[in-house]
Design a protein around this motif. Sequence first.
Motif, PDB file in Angstrom:
ATOM      1  N   VAL A  29       0.823  -1.219   0.000  1.00 53.70           N
ATOM      2  CA  VAL A  29       0.000   0.000   0.000  1.00 53.70           C
ATOM      3  C   VAL A  29       0.853   1.264   0.000  1.00 53.70           C
ATOM      4  N   GLY A  30       2.141   1.120   0.306  1.00 48.24           N
ATOM      5  CA  GLY A  30       3.029   2.276   0.286  1.00 48.24           C
ATOM      6  C   GLY A  30       3.558   2.543  -1.112  1.00 48.24           C
ATOM      7  N   PRO A  31       4.557   3.370  -1.231  1.00 41.16           N
ATOM      8  CA  PRO A  31       5.158   3.668  -2.543  1.00 41.16           C
ATOM      9  C   PRO A  31       6.042   2.511  -3.010  1.00 41.16           C
ATOM     10  N   GLY A  89       7.109   1.012  -5.827  1.00 39.85           N
ATOM     11  CA  GLY A  89       8.215   1.181  -6.765  1.00 39.85           C
ATOM     12  C   GLY A  89       9.379   1.931  -6.151  1.00 39.85           C
ATOM     13  N   PHE A  90       9.068   3.003  -5.434  1.00 38.94           N
ATOM     14  CA  PHE A  90      10.115   3.774  -4.766  1.00 38.94           C
ATOM     15  C   PHE A  90      10.854   2.926  -3.738  1.00 38.94           C
ATOM     16  N   LEU A  91      10.112   2.101  -2.967  1.00 38.70           N
ATOM     17  CA  LEU A  91      10.733   1.294  -1.917  1.00 38.70           C
ATOM     18  C   LEU A  91      11.688   0.261  -2.502  1.00 38.70           C
ATOM     19  N   LEU A  92      11.313  -0.354  -3.619  1.00 34.24           N
ATOM     20  CA  LEU A  92      12.196  -1.345  -4.232  1.00 34.24           C
ATOM     21  C   LEU A  92      13.469  -0.689  -4.756  1.00 34.24           C
ATOM     22  N   LYS A  93      13.325   0.486  -5.371  1.00 33.64           N
ATOM     23  CA  LYS A  93      14.514   1.213  -5.822  1.00 33.64           C
ATOM     24  C   LYS A  93      15.356   1.667  -4.630  1.00 33.64           C
ATOM     25  N   ALA A  94      14.684   2.118  -3.568  1.00 29.41           N
ATOM     26  CA  ALA A  94      15.402   2.581  -2.383  1.00 29.41           C
ATOM     27  C   ALA A  94      16.174   1.444  -1.726  1.00 29.41           C
ATOM     28  N   LEU A  95      15.589   0.223  -1.717  1.00 30.29           N
ATOM     29  CA  LEU A  95      16.276  -0.921  -1.113  1.00 30.29           C
ATOM     30  C   LEU A  95      17.604  -1.185  -1.813  1.00 30.29           C
ATOM     31  N   VAL A  96      17.576  -1.185  -3.136  1.00 32.69           N
ATOM     32  CA  VAL A  96      18.802  -1.430  -3.896  1.00 32.69           C
ATOM     33  C   VAL A  96      19.814  -0.312  -3.642  1.00 32.69           C
ATOM     34  N   GLN A  97      19.343   0.938  -3.684  1.00 32.05           N
ATOM     35  CA  GLN A  97      20.263   2.057  -3.485  1.00 32.05           C
ATOM     36  C   GLN A  97      20.781   2.108  -2.051  1.00 32.05           C
ATOM     37  N   ASN A  98      19.914   1.825  -1.073  1.00 31.05           N
ATOM     38  CA  ASN A  98      20.356   1.808   0.323  1.00 31.05           C
ATOM     39  C   ASN A  98      21.468   0.786   0.537  1.00 31.05           C
ATOM     40  N   PHE A  99      21.275  -0.389  -0.080  1.00 32.48           N
ATOM     41  CA  PHE A  99      22.282  -1.441   0.076  1.00 32.48           C
ATOM     42  C   PHE A  99      23.594  -1.025  -0.585  1.00 32.48           C
ATOM     43  N   GLY A 100      23.506  -0.392  -1.759  1.00 32.32           N
ATOM     44  CA  GLY A 100      24.714   0.082  -2.426  1.00 32.32           C
ATOM     45  C   GLY A 100      25.438   1.133  -1.612  1.00 32.32           C
ATOM     46  N   LEU A 101      24.678   2.062  -1.035  1.00 36.48           N
ATOM     47  CA  LEU A 101      25.287   3.089  -0.193  1.00 36.48           C
ATOM     48  C   LEU A 101      25.900   2.480   1.063  1.00 36.48           C
ATOM     49  N   TYR A 102      25.250   1.452   1.596  1.00 39.02           N
ATOM     50  CA  TYR A 102      25.783   0.757   2.774  1.00 39.02           C
ATOM     51  C   TYR A 102      27.142   0.141   2.459  1.00 39.02           C
ATOM     52  N   LEU A 103      27.241  -0.538   1.303  1.00 42.50           N
ATOM     53  CA  LEU A 103      28.523  -1.124   0.912  1.00 42.50           C
ATOM     54  C   LEU A 103      29.565  -0.042   0.655  1.00 42.50           C
ATOM     55  N   ASP A 104      29.132   1.058   0.029  1.00 42.00           N
ATOM     56  CA  ASP A 104      30.058   2.146  -0.294  1.00 42.00           C
ATOM     57  C   ASP A 104      30.625   2.794   0.971  1.00 42.00           C
ATOM     58  N   HIS A 105      29.786   2.900   1.998  1.00 40.28           N
ATOM     59  CA  HIS A 105      30.197   3.559   3.239  1.00 40.28           C
ATOM     60  C   HIS A 105      30.677   2.562   4.309  1.00 40.28           C
ATOM     61  N   TRP A 153      13.195  -4.723   6.042  1.00 44.20           N
ATOM     62  CA  TRP A 153      12.247  -4.194   7.025  1.00 44.20           C
ATOM     63  C   TRP A 153      12.451  -2.696   7.231  1.00 44.20           C
ATOM     64  N   MET A 154      13.699  -2.297   7.470  1.00 45.73           N
ATOM     65  CA  MET A 154      13.985  -0.889   7.715  1.00 45.73           C
ATOM     66  C   MET A 154      13.701  -0.029   6.487  1.00 45.73           C
ATOM     67  N   THR A 155      13.942  -0.567   5.291  1.00 45.78           N
ATOM     68  CA  THR A 155      13.633   0.183   4.079  1.00 45.78           C
ATOM     69  C   THR A 155      12.133   0.379   3.924  1.00 45.78           C
ATOM     70  N   VAL A 156      11.376  -0.693   4.117  1.00 44.11           N
ATOM     71  CA  VAL A 156       9.926  -0.604   3.939  1.00 44.11           C
ATOM     72  C   VAL A 156       9.324   0.388   4.928  1.00 44.11           C
ATOM     73  N   PHE A 157       9.670   0.289   6.188  1.00 44.71           N
ATOM     74  CA  PHE A 157       9.078   1.175   7.193  1.00 44.71           C
ATOM     75  C   PHE A 157       9.759   2.545   7.212  1.00 44.71           C
ATOM     76  N   GLY A 158      11.102   2.552   7.202  1.00 42.41           N
ATOM     77  CA  GLY A 158      11.820   3.817   7.313  1.00 42.41           C
ATOM     78  C   GLY A 158      11.633   4.711   6.111  1.00 42.41           C
ATOM     79  N   ASN A 159      11.818   4.162   4.898  1.00 45.66           N
ATOM     80  CA  ASN A 159      11.660   4.989   3.710  1.00 45.66           C
ATOM     81  C   ASN A 159      10.211   5.403   3.480  1.00 45.66           C
ATOM     82  N   THR A 160       9.263   4.529   3.827  1.00 42.99           N
ATOM     83  CA  THR A 160       7.857   4.921   3.721  1.00 42.99           C
ATOM     84  C   THR A 160       7.553   6.066   4.675  1.00 42.99           C
TER      85      THR A 160
END
Length: 643
Positions: A271-273, A275-291, A357-364
């Motif tokens: 019910v949330g965004p 498409g945005f959440l799926l893109k955010a999950l991938v980007q969050n993980f990439g940023l996590y590895l980068d940092h 979990w954190m992406t779904v709840f936090g980014n929403t």
Amino acid sequence: MVKSVMNPRVFWGASLIVGLLLAVAVAAPGASDRVFQAAQGWVIGAFGWFYVAAVAGFLFVVLGLAFSSTGRLKLGPDDSEPDFPYASWLAMLFAAGMGIGLMYFAVAEPVQHYAAPPEAAPGTFAAAREAMVITFVHWGVHAWAVYAVVGLSLAFFAHRKGLPLTLRSGLYPLLGRRIHGPIGDAVDIFAIWGTLFGIATSLGLGVAQINSGLAYLVGLPSNPAVQVGLIVVVMGAAMVSVLTGLDRGVRRLSELNLALAVCLMAFVLAVGPTGFLLKALVQNFGLYLDHFFVRTFNLYAYEPRGWMANWTLFYWAWWIAWSPFVGMFIARISRGRTVREFVVGVLLVPTGFTFLWMTVFGNTAISLDMGGAAGAISQAVTSDLSTALFRFFEFLPGAAITSTLAVLLVAVFFVTSADSGSLVIDTIASGGAEETPRWQRVYWCSLEGGAAALLLLAGGLGALQAATLVAALPFALIMIVLCVGLVRQMNADVKGVAVGREAPALRVRLAQILSPPRKAEIERQIAEEGAPALRDVGAALEAEGLPGLHVAFAEDEARLDVGPTGGEAAGRFVYRLTPEARPLPAYSHLEAPDGRRTREWRLIARVEPRGLRRDVTGLSRRQLVNDVLEQLADWRGAGPGPR
């Protein structure tokens, strides 16, 4: 007469310390809060660098053990199988590790970092990206590496080496039999009160969130009296679960927990965004590895800021303080797994679910706060963390249903934390016994609930949380010792296995095939390798001075006899080395010219009461010692041996 299975010094010593600390926190909550908060500030300020270095070291140690030659070692005998299916195992370690915390902070932490980030401008897209990276770091592999160090050490020494399932066993490679004295008692007492108070503070957070949810759903008043009543109700359910044992109560509730969590997360994702959440999950993980490496070692040394002490250092200390509880629990449920399987499962699977979990709840929540909520979620987080999740649900369809499911999920997490914590504490207090009288489990469960209730009424949860975090400093030192002992013992095991049964030297194998041993050679092996190996094990057992244990070594026939004093002969452990002749195959190239078939001799180990017969020809003294220890561990775990 009430039956008990305990180490009295640990059981009653821990109870006394818990009682004294509770009395101080209840009698003078204000003064104790100030003292412990000041101590916490000093420890984090002076030893923050040590926490960061230690957690990074723990992560690299467990990864090194998993992906080196030690990774194939089993947490148990080489032929052991896992006690629980993989899915049940993962559900239990996930529910015990971070259940209530994920519910409490899933919305609150990302929104807090978004509203007040350490580097980016507050309330911006850059702040949103930084918030998710920080959340991933705090709840990712670093936390589970801390748990894995304690869990792996305990599982290895308990399940593979036959030592008690208590924290002191991990110190055996360095302290030897002294772990059974005052040093070992002190370590176990420390682990019990740290575990109990850590659970009590988490239960306090959980019951506050349940109260907020019920206030939102049915208008129940939100105050300490109501929360104490909720503790009584939920702890009653926890006692029922803890009495049913690990395989039924804790396992079934953990599986229910995971199912409810997946349902709630799937609903928010749908019910949330989406498409945005799926893109955010991938980007969050990439940023996590980068940092990853920057965040692993970052201390803001060149530009000091209080944010580091309030967040990252606080989390590192909190995971260390919780590690006796979670580590002991995952050790107990991990018998039969390989070291590699253990580390990969403990580090990656719960972390992957947590990231989702954190992406779904936090980014929403951040997306809603930047849009339709217009800052309302940030305001809720600032005013009362326990209401943040329910305020978040107001901006999604079916708020009443999702809030009800969230309350149920927190309650079940509450129960699994309480019952798994009680089982862990009871195991430590009973000297590693896995089967204890019911009253002992009920005792610890009641003490957890009573501590949480008293601290809620006295307002002392903050003081106790600070005290627990201060205690993380000495326990971090204990964990370093655990790492040293674990690496040393695992490497020794690998060398013994590699030279022995799994990869014999080519020259030795060819010699055995082309020139079968004669009787004199087998007798020489018994005299030079077998008898000394059995004598070594027998001497070590006698040196331990285990109560009620009888050890006898007969050198004339190379036999080791172990069992309870006065026990029946049928139930004793007997390891006997004997030469045995067998004919060579017909038409062998070694057949005598006159047609008589030659015979070869083998060294046979006979193990009772299992009736096991093993060919140990060619094994060295060290390899025979390892074999005896493995068979002894099997007998102790499955037979009528000493408990």
